[in-house]
Structures are given as C-alpha cells and as structure tokens.
Design a protein around this motif. Structure first.
Motif, PDB file in Angstrom:
ATOM      1  N   LEU A  84       0.829  -1.203   0.000  1.00  0.00           N
ATOM      2  CA  LEU A  84       0.000   0.000   0.000  1.00  0.00           C
ATOM      3  C   LEU A  84       0.863   1.253   0.000  1.00  0.00           C
ATOM      4  CD1 LEU A  84      -2.696  -1.043   2.629  1.00  0.00           C
ATOM      5  CD2 LEU A  84      -2.833  -1.196   0.128  1.00  0.00           C
ATOM      6  N   PRO A  85       0.363   2.361  -0.581  1.00  0.00           N
ATOM      7  CA  PRO A  85       1.108   3.621  -0.551  1.00  0.00           C
ATOM      8  C   PRO A  85       1.146   4.165   0.874  1.00  0.00           C
ATOM      9  CG  PRO A  85      -1.102   3.998  -1.390  1.00  0.00           C
ATOM     10  CD  PRO A  85      -0.951   2.508  -1.228  1.00  0.00           C
ATOM     11  N   ARG A  86       2.248   4.843   1.219  1.00  0.00           N
ATOM     12  CA  ARG A  86       2.402   5.342   2.595  1.00  0.00           C
ATOM     13  C   ARG A  86       2.499   6.860   2.598  1.00  0.00           C
ATOM     14  NH1 ARG A  86       5.870   2.724   7.485  1.00  0.00           N
ATOM     15  NH2 ARG A  86       5.321   4.256   9.068  1.00  0.00           N
ATOM     16  N   LEU A  87       1.597   7.480   3.331  1.00  0.00           N
ATOM     17  CA  LEU A  87       1.535   8.940   3.422  1.00  0.00           C
ATOM     18  C   LEU A  87       2.640   9.471   4.329  1.00  0.00           C
ATOM     19  CD1 LEU A  87      -0.263  11.531   2.830  1.00  0.00           C
ATOM     20  CD2 LEU A  87      -1.365  11.044   5.033  1.00  0.00           C
ATOM     21  N   ILE A  88       3.271  10.582   3.906  1.00  0.00           N
ATOM     22  CA  ILE A  88       4.240  11.285   4.742  1.00  0.00           C
ATOM     23  C   ILE A  88       3.649  12.578   5.277  1.00  0.00           C
ATOM     24  CG2 ILE A  88       6.431  12.539   4.715  1.00  0.00           C
ATOM     25  CD1 ILE A  88       7.537  10.464   2.889  1.00  0.00           C
ATOM     26  N   GLY A  89       2.882  13.274   4.460  1.00  0.00           N
ATOM     27  CA  GLY A  89       2.288  14.531   4.911  1.00  0.00           C
ATOM     28  C   GLY A  89       1.460  15.165   3.815  1.00  0.00           C
TER      29      GLY A  89
END
Length: 326
Positions: A84-89
C-alpha cells in the motif's frame, strides 16, 4: 536541481519543513522529490492551479487521498505493508495543494501483460489479494483497482492512488468503467464493498497473466493458474481471505495488527473539521452551532393563576346569584 524548502503538515498535524531536490514537473499532477537530509525518495501529488480552476472536484480527490492515507497509518502503525502507498504529509490550504508519499515501487503492471512466468503469476495474485485483504481490514474500498494503479516490482504488488477510496458500507456511487469496475459499482447500486475490489483485482490479474483484452466476464477454465479466481466474478464472490487460502497464502492480518492511534485519530478528525469549516459560509456555521427547532410547537402554556381564573369567576357569579335570590 537546486535545493528548495518544502513546508507541509505531518499526518499528526505537526508543521514540517524539509530541504528537498525536486525533478521538473513532467506530469502536472505528480513529480519525484528527494529529502536531502535522509536521501528518501518521495512522490508529490498536487492539483495545479489551472486544473483546479476548471475541475474543482480534483481538490476533493486530493483531500480524500490524504484522509485515506492517514487512516491506514492509524490502523497499521506498527507494521506498514509494502503493498500500500504510505503517506508522509500534506499541505491542502495552498493555492496548489499537495500530498506527499513515499516513492512508488515497481512499474505499472501493464508492462508485464502476458509476460509473467508461472511462479510470478501466482506471486502477483497473492500480493494483490493481500492488498485487498489489508484494505478490507481497515474498512476501506479502493474502487479504482486497474492496471494504472497496480505496480509490480517482480516480487510484490503496490496498489497506488487512494483518491477514489471510500469506507466500506457507504453508498455506492457510479464510478469506473468495464471491465475493471464491477457491475454494481458502475450502476451505483447498494453500498461499497470489498467485493468491488475483488472483481477489479481479478480483472487486473486476468489481463496481466493472459495478456488478452477483456470484453466481458472472462473464461478462466483454460488457465490453470487462475482457478483460485473462479467465483470472484459471480453474484456471490468469496472473501479476500478465502482467495488467499486457495492460493495457500496465510491471512496477512494474522501478523499485521490493526490498531487505533489516538493521536492520529485526533489529527484526522481535526483535518476533517478544518475541511468542513473551509467549505461552509459563516451563516451556515451559526446555524450548525445554534440550531433552531423548526418542527416543534411553541410553548403556549399559561401561568397557574390564569388557568384557575375562569373557575374563580364562575364561583363569584354563583355567590352573587345566591345573595340576590335570598
């Protein structure tokens, strides 16, 4: 590439400033950047000013991607899966708002149409259905699983683009096109379900494994590697766990605890409140905070002495008549 500052908010809502090097905007919606201090490669997804002016719904899609990314971080904070894609901000109050993600892995699965080895075909299926299973455990339905959003690096799938994702159980909207969107999703019937993602994942796998164009519900009988998908396109599809069991793959949720991080939950709630406040005019805010009952009858009750006054008058008249007759 010259270093430049990048200001954004973390998923918890804390302000962050990084020095980054950014590639030129080849795609107006997306570019690669590098965090200079750590060398971390990132993807910056944005809504360009000109595009947002003509298509305001793009802002909603970007905000939804940030919201769903924060939800995944909340649920999977101790062991984030590579599928899954991972959010940073994110920074959503700018003229050109954006979200930041860790760089994607692999390339769009369309590069491998009809070119996978037998062992890779099985691995692709297992990894994509792992992604669907993990999303379902977080109560998320992706709704746009298609070759453009599925990437493959030879060993693991990465499912990208959460901008159209929604929570399971919400009302279905008409979305997507055949063959990758399920019939129920295309017609907007019922509520969003993991079954929608299973249909889409099955279609992507069929297209990738066989290399054939899809004109309807595919016939899997001639492809032994696809037998675990036999009823994915039926009216009673299996669960993601059942498909994984057929592939002899353990349920990933046995080793990926789904949790709640209260800090991230509050950050996400604050994010939602800020978005709603930005959309609502001041007069509507007053109405929401000071509701006026419109369906209730006004209180017409009388004071106690007024309720007894008619009886007192009647008694006085009777006394007067008695005196006169005497």
């Amino acid at each position: 590439m010259e270093p430049e500052p990048l200001d954004f908010d973390s998923p918890e809502g804390d302000p962050v400033r990084w020095e980054v090097e950014a590639e030129p905007w080849q795609d107006p919606f997306e570019r690669r950047i590098t965090h200079l201090a750590s060398g971390t490669r990132l993807v910056q997804r944005r809504v360009p000013r000109a595009e947002g002016r003509d298509r305001e719904y793009l802002y909603d899609l970007l905000e939804n991607e940030a919201r769903m990314g924060a939800r995944l971080l909340t649920r999977l904070r101790r062991s984030y899966p590579p599928e899954l894609p991972r959010l940073i901000g994110f920074s959503l109050d700018e003229e050109e708002p954006f979200v930041l993600l860790y760089d994607y892995r692999g390339e769009p699965v369309s590069r491998w149409f009809g070119a996978l080895l037998i062992s890779e075909q099985r691995t692709l299926q297992a990894s994509l259905f792992r992604a669907v299973r993990i999303l379902s455990a977080c109560d998320i339905v992706h709704r746009r699983i298609e070759p453009a959003t599925v990437r493959w690096d030879g060993t693991t799938v990465q499912l990208t683009d959460l901008s159209h994702a929604t929570l399971a159980g919400t009302r279905r909207l008409r979305m997507g096109e055949a063959p990758y969107a399920s019939p129920a999703q295309r017609s907007g019937e019922g509520v969003a379900s993991t079954a929608d993602d299973l249909w889409s994942a099955g279609m992507v796998i069929y297209r990738t494994v066989t290399g054939r164009e899809i004109t309807g519900v595919p016939d899997l009988s001639a492809t032994p590697a696809l037998q675990p998908l036999a009823d994915v396109f039926s009216g009673s599809p299996p669960t993601a766990q059942e498909v994984l069991a057929r592939l002899r793959v353990p349920d990933p949720m046995q080793s990926l605890p789904v949790e709640r991080d209260l800090g991230l939950e509050e950050g996400r709630a604050a994010f939602d409140r800020a978005r709603e406040a930005r959309r609502e005019p001041a007069t509507e805010q007053v109405t929401r905070t000071q509701p006026v009952p419109v369906d209730e009858e006004p209180d017409r009750s009388l004071p106690w002495w007024a309720r007894w006054l008619p009886l007192a008058v009647l008694l006085a008249l009777l006394v007067v008549l008695w005196v006169v007759t005497r």
